[in-house]
Design a protein around this motif. Structure first.
Motif, PDB file in Angstrom:
ATOM      1  N   GLY A   1       7.763  -8.506 -10.557  1.00  7.14           N
ATOM      2  CA  GLY A   1       7.986  -8.349 -11.993  1.00  7.14           C
ATOM      3  C   GLY A   1       7.473  -7.036 -12.575  1.00  7.14           C
ATOM      4  O   GLY A   1       7.688  -6.747 -13.742  1.00  7.14           O
ATOM      5  N   PHE A   2       6.751  -6.262 -11.777  1.00  2.00           N
ATOM      6  CA  PHE A   2       6.286  -4.935 -12.179  1.00  2.00           C
ATOM      7  C   PHE A   2       6.899  -3.907 -11.236  1.00  2.00           C
ATOM      8  O   PHE A   2       6.961  -4.166 -10.031  1.00  2.00           O
ATOM      9  CB  PHE A   2       4.776  -4.781 -11.967  1.00  2.00           C
ATOM     10  CG  PHE A   2       3.902  -5.594 -12.870  1.00  2.00           C
ATOM     11  CD1 PHE A   2       4.196  -5.743 -14.212  1.00  2.00           C
ATOM     12  CD2 PHE A   2       2.741  -6.170 -12.370  1.00  2.00           C
ATOM     13  CE1 PHE A   2       3.352  -6.472 -15.032  1.00  2.00           C
ATOM     14  CE2 PHE A   2       1.896  -6.899 -13.187  1.00  2.00           C
ATOM     15  CZ  PHE A   2       2.202  -7.050 -14.520  1.00  2.00           C
ATOM     16  N   PRO A   3       7.298  -2.726 -11.746  1.00  2.00           N
ATOM     17  CA  PRO A   3       7.632  -1.656 -10.808  1.00  2.00           C
ATOM     18  C   PRO A   3       6.349  -1.225 -10.096  1.00  2.00           C
ATOM     19  O   PRO A   3       5.299  -1.047 -10.730  1.00  2.00           O
ATOM     20  CB  PRO A   3       8.177  -0.542 -11.703  1.00  2.00           C
ATOM     21  CG  PRO A   3       7.717  -0.856 -13.077  1.00  2.00           C
ATOM     22  CD  PRO A   3       7.412  -2.321 -13.145  1.00  2.00           C
ATOM     23  N   LEU A   4       6.425  -1.110  -8.805  1.00  2.00           N
ATOM     24  CA  LEU A   4       5.234  -0.828  -8.000  1.00  2.00           C
ATOM     25  C   LEU A   4       4.740   0.597  -8.241  1.00  2.00           C
ATOM     26  O   LEU A   4       5.535   1.515  -8.392  1.00  2.00           O
ATOM     27  CB  LEU A   4       5.634  -0.994  -6.529  1.00  2.00           C
ATOM     28  CG  LEU A   4       4.564  -1.441  -5.554  1.00  2.00           C
ATOM     29  CD1 LEU A   4       3.811  -2.650  -6.052  1.00  2.00           C
ATOM     30  CD2 LEU A   4       5.227  -1.739  -4.205  1.00  2.00           C
TER      31      LEU A   4
ATOM     32  N   GLY B   1       4.529 -11.093  -2.961  1.00  2.00           N
ATOM     33  CA  GLY B   1       3.999 -10.994  -4.320  1.00  2.00           C
ATOM     34  C   GLY B   1       5.010 -11.637  -5.252  1.00  2.00           C
ATOM     35  O   GLY B   1       6.211 -11.657  -4.963  1.00  2.00           O
ATOM     36  N   GLU B   2       4.528 -12.164  -6.383  1.00  2.00           N
ATOM     37  CA  GLU B   2       5.422 -12.903  -7.278  1.00  2.00           C
ATOM     38  C   GLU B   2       4.766 -13.064  -8.644  1.00  2.00           C
ATOM     39  O   GLU B   2       3.539 -13.163  -8.735  1.00  2.00           O
ATOM     40  CB  GLU B   2       5.686 -14.294  -6.668  1.00  2.00           C
ATOM     41  CG  GLU B   2       6.622 -15.177  -7.454  1.00  2.00           C
ATOM     42  CD  GLU B   2       6.877 -16.529  -6.764  1.00  2.00           C
ATOM     43  OE1 GLU B   2       6.093 -16.920  -5.879  1.00  2.00           O
ATOM     44  OE2 GLU B   2       7.868 -17.171  -7.117  1.00  2.00           O
ATOM     45  N   GLY B   3       5.587 -13.116  -9.686  1.00  2.00           N
ATOM     46  CA  GLY B   3       5.086 -13.490 -11.016  1.00  2.00           C
ATOM     47  C   GLY B   3       3.866 -12.686 -11.453  1.00  2.00           C
ATOM     48  O   GLY B   3       2.865 -13.262 -11.879  1.00  2.00           O
ATOM     49  N   PHE B   4       3.945 -11.362 -11.375  1.00  2.00           N
ATOM     50  CA  PHE B   4       2.872 -10.429 -11.780  1.00  2.00           C
ATOM     51  C   PHE B   4       1.647 -10.489 -10.852  1.00  2.00           C
ATOM     52  O   PHE B   4       0.569 -10.013 -11.218  1.00  2.00           O
ATOM     53  CB  PHE B   4       2.419 -10.652 -13.239  1.00  2.00           C
ATOM     54  CG  PHE B   4       3.545 -10.774 -14.228  1.00  2.00           C
ATOM     55  CD1 PHE B   4       4.593  -9.858 -14.222  1.00  2.00           C
ATOM     56  CD2 PHE B   4       3.566 -11.775 -15.185  1.00  2.00           C
ATOM     57  CE1 PHE B   4       5.644  -9.964 -15.122  1.00  2.00           C
ATOM     58  CE2 PHE B   4       4.610 -11.896 -16.097  1.00  2.00           C
ATOM     59  CZ  PHE B   4       5.650 -10.995 -16.069  1.00  2.00           C
ATOM     60  N   CYS B   5       1.784 -11.106  -9.686  1.00  2.00           N
ATOM     61  CA  CYS B   5       0.660 -11.227  -8.746  1.00  2.00           C
ATOM     62  C   CYS B   5       0.995 -10.479  -7.455  1.00  2.00           C
ATOM     63  O   CYS B   5       2.018 -10.764  -6.826  1.00  2.00           O
ATOM     64  CB  CYS B   5       0.405 -12.690  -8.410  1.00  2.00           C
ATOM     65  SG  CYS B   5       0.112 -13.747  -9.854  1.00  2.00           S
TER      66      CYS B   5
ATOM     67  N   ARG C   1       0.832  -1.217   0.000  1.00  2.00           N
ATOM     68  CA  ARG C   1       0.000   0.000   0.000  1.00  2.00           C
ATOM     69  C   ARG C   1       0.860   1.258   0.000  1.00  2.00           C
ATOM     70  O   ARG C   1       0.596   2.208  -0.727  1.00  2.00           O
ATOM     71  CB  ARG C   1      -0.887  -0.024   1.256  1.00  2.00           C
ATOM     72  CG  ARG C   1      -1.806   1.177   1.427  1.00  2.00           C
ATOM     73  CD  ARG C   1      -2.319   1.260   2.854  1.00  2.00           C
ATOM     74  NE  ARG C   1      -1.243   1.476   3.810  1.00  2.00           N
ATOM     75  CZ  ARG C   1      -1.352   1.319   5.125  1.00  2.00           C
ATOM     76  NH1 ARG C   1      -2.495   0.914   5.665  1.00  2.00           N
ATOM     77  NH2 ARG C   1      -0.321   1.547   5.920  1.00  2.00           N
ATOM     78  N   ASP C   2       1.927   1.254   0.803  1.00  2.00           N
ATOM     79  CA  ASP C   2       2.780   2.442   0.929  1.00  2.00           C
ATOM     80  C   ASP C   2       3.903   2.479  -0.107  1.00  2.00           C
ATOM     81  O   ASP C   2       4.757   3.370  -0.071  1.00  2.00           O
ATOM     82  CB  ASP C   2       3.382   2.499   2.346  1.00  2.00           C
ATOM     83  CG  ASP C   2       2.285   2.526   3.419  1.00  2.00           C
ATOM     84  OD1 ASP C   2       1.154   2.925   3.080  1.00  2.00           O
ATOM     85  OD2 ASP C   2       2.567   2.123   4.574  1.00  2.00           O
ATOM     86  N   LEU C   3       3.912   1.505  -1.008  1.00  2.00           N
ATOM     87  CA  LEU C   3       4.908   1.410  -2.082  1.00  2.00           C
ATOM     88  C   LEU C   3       6.324   1.360  -1.523  1.00  2.00           C
ATOM     89  O   LEU C   3       7.247   1.974  -2.057  1.00  2.00           O
ATOM     90  CB  LEU C   3       4.757   2.582  -3.072  1.00  2.00           C
ATOM     91  CG  LEU C   3       3.341   2.867  -3.590  1.00  2.00           C
ATOM     92  CD1 LEU C   3       3.343   4.075  -4.526  1.00  2.00           C
ATOM     93  CD2 LEU C   3       2.754   1.658  -4.309  1.00  2.00           C
ATOM     94  N   THR C   4       6.491   0.629  -0.432  1.00  2.00           N
ATOM     95  CA  THR C   4       7.809   0.558   0.212  1.00  2.00           C
ATOM     96  C   THR C   4       8.420  -0.849   0.168  1.00  2.00           C
ATOM     97  O   THR C   4       9.346  -1.141   0.925  1.00  2.00           O
ATOM     98  CB  THR C   4       7.722   1.021   1.691  1.00  2.00           C
ATOM     99  OG1 THR C   4       6.712   0.241   2.351  1.00  2.00           O
ATOM    100  CG2 THR C   4       7.357   2.491   1.795  1.00  2.00           C
ATOM    101  N   LEU C   5       7.928  -1.704  -0.709  1.00  2.00           N
ATOM    102  CA  LEU C   5       8.554  -3.028  -0.854  1.00  2.00           C
ATOM    103  C   LEU C   5       9.995  -2.839  -1.338  1.00  2.00           C
ATOM    104  O   LEU C   5      10.276  -1.915  -2.110  1.00  2.00           O
ATOM    105  CB  LEU C   5       7.798  -3.880  -1.879  1.00  2.00           C
ATOM    106  CG  LEU C   5       6.472  -4.518  -1.456  1.00  2.00           C
ATOM    107  CD1 LEU C   5       5.850  -5.242  -2.643  1.00  2.00           C
ATOM    108  CD2 LEU C   5       6.658  -5.488  -0.305  1.00  2.00           C
ATOM    109  N   SER C   6      10.884  -3.710  -0.903  1.00  2.00           N
ATOM    110  CA  SER C   6      12.292  -3.590  -1.321  1.00  2.00           C
ATOM    111  C   SER C   6      12.409  -3.857  -2.821  1.00  2.00           C
ATOM    112  O   SER C   6      11.509  -4.444  -3.442  1.00  2.00           O
ATOM    113  CB  SER C   6      13.141  -4.605  -0.565  1.00  2.00           C
ATOM    114  OG  SER C   6      12.826  -5.907  -1.020  1.00  2.00           O
ATOM    115  N   ALA C   7      13.537  -3.431  -3.392  1.00  3.82           N
ATOM    116  CA  ALA C   7      13.776  -3.641  -4.829  1.00  3.82           C
ATOM    117  C   ALA C   7      13.718  -5.139  -5.150  1.00  3.82           C
ATOM    118  O   ALA C   7      13.177  -5.543  -6.180  1.00  3.82           O
ATOM    119  CB  ALA C   7      15.133  -3.063  -5.214  1.00  3.82           C
ATOM    120  N   LYS C   8      14.228  -5.936  -4.243  1.00  3.30           N
ATOM    121  CA  LYS C   8      14.233  -7.391  -4.461  1.00  3.30           C
ATOM    122  C   LYS C   8      12.798  -7.943  -4.500  1.00  3.30           C
ATOM    123  O   LYS C   8      12.452  -8.757  -5.361  1.00  3.30           O
ATOM    124  CB  LYS C   8      15.025  -8.050  -3.318  1.00  3.30           C
ATOM    125  CG  LYS C   8      15.355  -9.495  -3.572  1.00  3.30           C
ATOM    126  CD  LYS C   8      16.189 -10.076  -2.432  1.00  3.30           C
ATOM    127  CE  LYS C   8      16.173 -11.596  -2.513  1.00  3.30           C
ATOM    128  NZ  LYS C   8      16.573 -12.229  -1.263  1.00  3.30           N
TER     129      LYS C   8
END
Ligand SMILES: [Zn+2]
Length: 300
Positions: free
Chosen positions: A80-83, A126-130, A67-74
Motif C-alpha cells: 500500500g506504500f510505494p517502496l 508485506g501487506e496493509g501498510f506493514c 532491502r534492495d527495493l526490488t519487490l514487484s509492483a504487485k
C-alpha cells in the motif's frame, strides 16, 4: 521508568510531497508531553534492527527484495506504500524499538512503541501498510536469546493479525490471540491459536464481555512469561475502516483489562500501537494516549 520508542522518521518517512497520513506518530508524543503524562527522558530513539535479527522471522528472499527495493509492483500494491529506502529504514527502526522495548519491559514491567503493530506482514510478504512484523520479530528474538520461553501475543486491532498467525503457526512457544472484525480486511484470514471473529456494529458491553472470557482463556492456555499487546484504536465507532461501534471509554476499558491482567500476574508487557483511522485525528490521538495514561497510572 516507562520507556517509549519513537523516532522522527516514524512521522516523516518520505520527502515532502509524498506524505502519508502519519501525523499521529508526531502528535501522540507531543500530546503526552504537553499534558505532562511523559517527559523527554521517557522517549528513546531506536537504531535500525540488524539483518540477522530480521532473518529469524522473515524469509531471506523477501527481506532482500525489500532491502534492495526490488519487490514487484504487485507486491508493493499489497503493502500500500510505494517502496523507498526511508520507508525500509523506518520499519527497521520501529522493529528495533520493539526489541529494545521488550528488554525494558523485562526490567520495568512495561514499554511502548509509538508505532509498530505491523501484524499483516507475514514471513514472506508485506501487506496493509506493514513491511516487517515488529512484534513477531521481537518474539523470535527473545525466544532465541532465551529471554522468554512462552509468549502471548494479544492483538486487539480491529483487523486480524494474519501475518503474526502465519509466522507462528508451527511455533508452540508463541500463542497468538486475535479479536477482529469477521467481515473486515484481511479477507483471507490465517488461523491464530485463538481467533475471536466479531460481528459488524458490535457495541461496548458485548465486546468487553467477549474480551474478558477470551483473555482468561488465552492466559490459561499459554501461561506466558512475556506478553505483547497490539492496541489498535480502529475498534472505535468513529473509525472509517473498523465497522465496530465501540466508544472511547470502552476502548480504554479494553486496554485496562489487558494492562491489569499483566500487572496482576507480574508479566512484562510490550505495547505497539497498530491502526487508527477515525475521521478526526483528535479521536485517534486521544484513544492512543489513553493507553499511555493508563500505563502511567497503573505502573508508576
Ligand atoms: Zn487495523
Amino acid at each position: 521508568m516507562i520507556k517509549i520508542a519513537w523516532h522522527p522518521i516514524y512521522a516523516h518517512p518520505l520527502p515532502e510531497g509524498h506524505r502519508f497520513p502519519m501525523l499521529k506518530y508526531e502528535l501522540i508524543p507531543e500530546q503526552l508531553m504537553h499534558e505532562g503524562t511523559i517527559e523527554q527522558n521517557n522517549l528513546f530513539y531506536p537504531e535500525p534492527a540488524s539483518e540477522e535479527i530480521i532473518l529469524l522471522t522473515h524469509k531471506k528472499a523477501y527481506w532482500e527484495q525489500l532491502r534492495d527495493l526490488t519487490l514487484s509492483a504487485k507486491e508493493q500494491r499489497r503493502i500500500g506504500f510505494p517502496l523507498s529506502a526511508q520507508l525500509v529504514e523506518r520499519e527497521l527502526r520501529i522493529t528495533q524499538g520493539t526489541i529494545d522495548g521488550a528488554k525494558f519491559a523485562i526490567e520495568n514491567g512495561i514499554a511502548f512503541n509509538v508505532a509498530g503493530g505491523t501484524h499483516h506482514a507475514g514471513s514472506n510478504w508485506g501487506e496493509g501498510f506493514c513491511l516487517l512484523n515488529d512484534q513477531a520479530i521481537t518474539a523470535n528474538y527473545i525466544l532465541n536469546r532465551k529471554i522468554a520461553h512462552r509468549i502471548l501475543i494479544i492483538d486487539l486491532d480491529v483487523h486480524q493479525g494474519n501475518g503474526t498467525a502465519e509466522i507462528f503457526q508451527n511455533e508452540p512457544r508463541v500463542f497468538t490471540f486475535s479479536m477482529h472484525g469477521d467481515k473486515n480486511f484481511p479477507f483471507r484470514k490465517e488461523v491464530s491459536d485463538l481467533d475471536v471473529p466479531l460481528d459488524d456494529n458490535l457495541e461496548d458491553e458485548a465486546y468487553l464481555n467477549l474480551l474478558e472470557v477470551n483473555l482468561k482463556k488465552a492466559f490459561e492456555s499459554v501461561k506466558p512469561d512475556f506478553v505483547f499487546y497490539l492496541s489498535g484504536v480502529d475498534v472505535l465507532s468513529t473509525d472509517k475502516l473498523g465497522k465496530l461501534s465501540l466508544s472511547k471509554i470502552a476502548c480504554k476499558e479494553r486496554d485496562r483489562m489487558v494492562l491489569q491482567a499483566c500487572k496482576h500476574k507480574n508479566l512484562p508487557l510490550q505495547i505497539s500501537m497498530g491502526g487508527g483511522y477515525s475521521a478526526d485525528i483528535k479521536d485517534i490521538v486521544d484513544a492512543h494516549c489513553n493507553t499511555y495514561r493508563l500505563a502511567f497510572d497503573l505502573f508508576t
